[in-house]
Scaffold this motif. Sequence first.
Motif, short mmCIF file in Angstrom:
data_model
loop_
_atom_site.label_atom_id
_atom_site.label_comp_id
_atom_site.label_asym_id
_atom_site.label_seq_id
_atom_site.Cartn_x
_atom_site.Cartn_y
_atom_site.Cartn_z
N ARG A 56 6.50 0.86 -6.29
CA ARG A 56 6.02 1.36 -5.00
C ARG A 56 4.97 2.45 -5.20
N TYR A 57 4.12 2.57 -4.21
CA TYR A 57 3.07 3.57 -4.28
C TYR A 57 3.67 4.97 -4.20
N MET A 58 3.26 5.82 -5.13
CA MET A 58 3.70 7.21 -5.16
C MET A 58 2.46 8.10 -5.08
N GLU A 59 2.42 8.91 -4.06
CA GLU A 59 1.26 9.77 -3.84
C GLU A 59 0.99 10.64 -5.08
N GLY A 60 -0.23 10.53 -5.58
CA GLY A 60 -0.66 11.37 -6.69
C GLY A 60 -0.39 10.82 -8.08
N ARG A 61 0.50 9.82 -8.20
CA ARG A 61 0.86 9.32 -9.54
C ARG A 61 -0.34 8.75 -10.27
N TRP A 62 -1.11 7.90 -9.61
CA TRP A 62 -2.26 7.28 -10.26
C TRP A 62 -3.57 8.03 -9.99
N GLU A 63 -3.52 8.95 -9.05
CA GLU A 63 -4.74 9.68 -8.72
C GLU A 63 -5.25 10.49 -9.91
N LYS A 64 -4.31 11.04 -10.70
CA LYS A 64 -4.72 11.83 -11.86
C LYS A 64 -5.41 10.98 -12.92
N VAL A 65 -4.98 9.71 -13.04
CA VAL A 65 -5.63 8.78 -13.98
C VAL A 65 -7.01 8.41 -13.46
N ALA A 66 -7.09 8.11 -12.18
CA ALA A 66 -8.38 7.76 -11.57
C ALA A 66 -9.38 8.90 -11.73
N LYS A 67 -8.92 10.12 -11.48
CA LYS A 67 -9.83 11.27 -11.58
C LYS A 67 -10.30 11.48 -13.02
N MET A 92 -6.44 1.29 -7.95
CA MET A 92 -7.65 0.98 -7.19
C MET A 92 -7.75 1.85 -5.95
N PHE A 93 -6.65 1.95 -5.21
CA PHE A 93 -6.64 2.75 -3.99
C PHE A 93 -6.92 4.21 -4.29
N ASP A 94 -6.32 4.73 -5.37
CA ASP A 94 -6.54 6.13 -5.71
C ASP A 94 -7.96 6.39 -6.18
N PHE A 95 -8.63 5.38 -6.72
CA PHE A 95 -10.05 5.53 -7.05
C PHE A 95 -10.87 5.78 -5.79
N THR A 96 -10.51 5.11 -4.70
CA THR A 96 -11.25 5.31 -3.45
C THR A 96 -11.04 6.71 -2.90
N LYS A 97 -9.93 7.34 -3.24
CA LYS A 97 -9.67 8.71 -2.81
C LYS A 97 -10.45 9.70 -3.67
N ILE A 104 -14.70 -0.81 -5.45
CA ILE A 104 -13.64 -1.15 -6.39
C ILE A 104 -13.11 -2.55 -6.13
N TYR A 105 -12.98 -3.33 -7.19
CA TYR A 105 -12.46 -4.70 -7.12
C TYR A 105 -11.37 -4.87 -8.17
N GLY A 106 -10.49 -5.84 -7.94
CA GLY A 106 -9.41 -6.09 -8.88
C GLY A 106 -9.12 -7.56 -9.03
N LEU A 107 -8.38 -7.89 -10.08
CA LEU A 107 -7.94 -9.26 -10.34
C LEU A 107 -6.55 -9.20 -10.94
N ASP A 108 -5.68 -10.13 -10.51
CA ASP A 108 -4.34 -10.18 -11.08
C ASP A 108 -3.80 -11.60 -11.05
N ILE A 109 -2.92 -11.91 -12.02
CA ILE A 109 -2.31 -13.23 -12.14
C ILE A 109 -1.18 -13.41 -11.14
N SER A 117 0.34 -5.64 -2.15
CA SER A 117 -0.52 -4.55 -2.62
C SER A 117 -0.83 -3.57 -1.49
N LYS A 118 -1.53 -2.49 -1.84
CA LYS A 118 -1.96 -1.52 -0.83
C LYS A 118 -2.87 -2.23 0.17
N GLU A 119 -2.51 -2.14 1.42
CA GLU A 119 -3.23 -2.87 2.47
C GLU A 119 -4.71 -2.49 2.51
N GLU A 120 -4.99 -1.24 2.19
CA GLU A 120 -6.37 -0.76 2.31
C GLU A 120 -7.33 -1.46 1.34
#
Length: 223
Positions: A56-67, A92-97, A104-109, A117-120
């Motif tokens: 599940r999406y956790m606020e800030g968890r991936w944002e630090k990696v994106a930054k 991907m979503f945290d990159f937009t923040k 940003i684009y993505g691909l998955d199997i 996924s994140k609706e946005e």
Amino acid sequence: MAYIDFMSVVHKSTSRDYLARVNDPDFPKAKAAEMAKKWAFDYWDGDRRINYGGYRYMEGRWEKVAKAMADHYGLKAGDKVLDVGAGKGFLMFDFTKVVPGIEIYGLDISQYAIDDSKEEIRDRITHGSATDLPFEDNEFDFVYSLNTLHNLHCYDLDKALREMERVGKGNKYVCVESYRNEVEKANLLYWQVTCEAFNTPEEWTWWFENCGYTGDHSFIYFE
């Protein structure tokens, strides 16, 4: 090609009981792996003894990696970025923040992951394989793949690395699982349920060089 660690901040935040994982009476390793490799509900949101146990999406968890990646590679509004193995698109979503205006684009199997996924950014994720990226040559300013390529057999790993090189006109980054000693090797074997490429750092370097991959990289170790 440089070693740059963007992932330890996330990887080391999770505690793991390796012996419990491999000896579980309800989901023994072979059963868990068989269920996980369908890349559906059990892999993402099923029992924790199979894999994530609820991704599940956790606020800030991936944002630090994106930054960290955005700062290191100087990403800015208008830059076109591809996530190979995007999963539910949280990074991907945290990159937009972190970089407003980034493309940003993505691909998955996993169609399940895309549907959940994140609706946005859901309409930016394509269902497909890393071995055959449906994009033009030199289309992206930055291409990255986190914890994905080690899930490929050698013949597909070769294709995927070459595909990342083909579609990226600028910087690239790969993070994969690896091991430096017998303890880390055993822990990796115990914990993983989808890994197919079990390589030391030296072997991964061989793969990168022989597939013509020119981007940066880092490794996940199970210490």
